[in-house]
Design an enzyme around this catalytic site. Sequence first.
Site, mmCIF file in Angstrom:
data_model
loop_
_atom_site.group_PDB
_atom_site.id
_atom_site.type_symbol
_atom_site.label_atom_id
_atom_site.label_comp_id
_atom_site.label_asym_id
_atom_site.label_seq_id
_atom_site.Cartn_x
_atom_site.Cartn_y
_atom_site.Cartn_z
ATOM 1 N N CYS A 2 14.463 49.415 -4.264
ATOM 2 C CA CYS A 2 15.051 49.935 -3.032
ATOM 3 C C CYS A 2 16.536 50.257 -3.169
ATOM 4 O O CYS A 2 17.008 51.272 -2.658
ATOM 5 C CB CYS A 2 14.822 48.952 -1.891
ATOM 6 S SG CYS A 2 13.068 48.686 -1.520
ATOM 7 N N LYS B 224 10.858 49.533 7.702
ATOM 8 C CA LYS B 224 10.526 50.679 6.865
ATOM 9 C C LYS B 224 9.375 50.328 5.933
ATOM 10 O O LYS B 224 9.093 49.152 5.681
ATOM 11 C CB LYS B 224 11.738 51.151 6.059
ATOM 12 C CG LYS B 224 12.223 50.178 4.975
ATOM 13 C CD LYS B 224 13.443 50.749 4.264
ATOM 14 C CE LYS B 224 13.987 49.817 3.187
ATOM 15 N NZ LYS B 224 13.113 49.719 2.014
ATOM 16 N N ASP C 218 16.851 44.954 2.970
ATOM 17 C CA ASP C 218 15.638 44.143 2.787
ATOM 18 C C ASP C 218 15.900 42.702 2.344
ATOM 19 O O ASP C 218 15.211 42.174 1.468
ATOM 20 C CB ASP C 218 14.705 44.824 1.780
ATOM 21 C CG ASP C 218 14.395 46.270 2.132
ATOM 22 O OD1 ASP C 218 14.713 46.691 3.259
ATOM 23 O OD2 ASP C 218 13.842 46.977 1.275
#
Length: 341
Positions: free
Chosen positions: A258, A225, A164
């Site tokens: 994450c 995602k 990310d």
Amino acid sequence: MVRRRSRSRDWGPLVCQGGGSGWRSSNSGGLGRREAPERLPLNMAAAAPPADGGGCCPAGPGGGGGGSVPVLFCFSVFARPSTVPHGAGYELLIQKFLSLYGDQLDMHRKFVVQLFAEEWSQYIDLPKGFVVSERCKVRLVPLQIQITTLGNLTPSSTVFFCCDMQERFRPAIKYFGDIISVGQRLVQGARILGIPVIVTEQYPKGLGSTVQEIDLTGVRLVLPKTKFSMVLPEVEAALADIPGVRSVVLFGVETHVCIQQTALELVGRGVEVHIVADATSSRSMMDRMFALERLARTGIIVTTSEAILLQLVADKDHPKFKEIQNIIKASAPESGLLSKV
């Protein structure tokens, strides 16, 4: 780069090594193709049966032929009846224990399987070559020896996870410019060493794509995602296609969300995780530092980008050493880590 759709693939099963201690993957290490219904952790080891010794359920056919045999599976204070096929051996017993007690087993421990012997009125270590031929009672006993995570890395058994690193995070993440710079070093090093790179993007429709400074040429997978963890079905399928994976090098944002959830999920599946401290950050330094501390206590390896790249090269005579040396010739930015030392 390749975008994949989800396939019905799972983490590969592990089988007991013949004549040795521990378990191995059915495809020579790491993650393999699905061959049995149970999920077996990669580095959870079971002590092999002793070289000899008898038992109330001797090896070989005897009493009953085919069909199922009732077995009482005991672990800790629990005892759960089940059945196994007549002639089931050590590996099937291990798989049955995992299906019954998998959520309660510590994959960092070694275990021994024992059989209740009527002639001794107590449990004995499972005899070599044992198969189930009649009703019996077995138990799984944890040994006191802990498995030490050594953290050795080799290119052939390693995958890089880039999590990310997206444009919309730029103004919010502490030291994001430094994190981008180090992330690009890692992606470039992986490309030089032929290490697969898997990239995720959190809700790219709203948060944008991976920053332009990170060159995604040749990466294995770029995947959008919404789940915080990177461990998605498409990622599992991609890993199953890469033979011998044992270690994941993980970097990106945010450390306490994450990155942390990805690391914990991977470790829960038996993968050794290396988090690159100078290539991961959060909006808050407090969240970042507490997450790194928690992950280190969990047994996850928290390290630096230069340590990762040089460990993967391992030798100045490595044919790619000069190229890696050019990447690290200038020291990586410290991204606020030294202020917390």
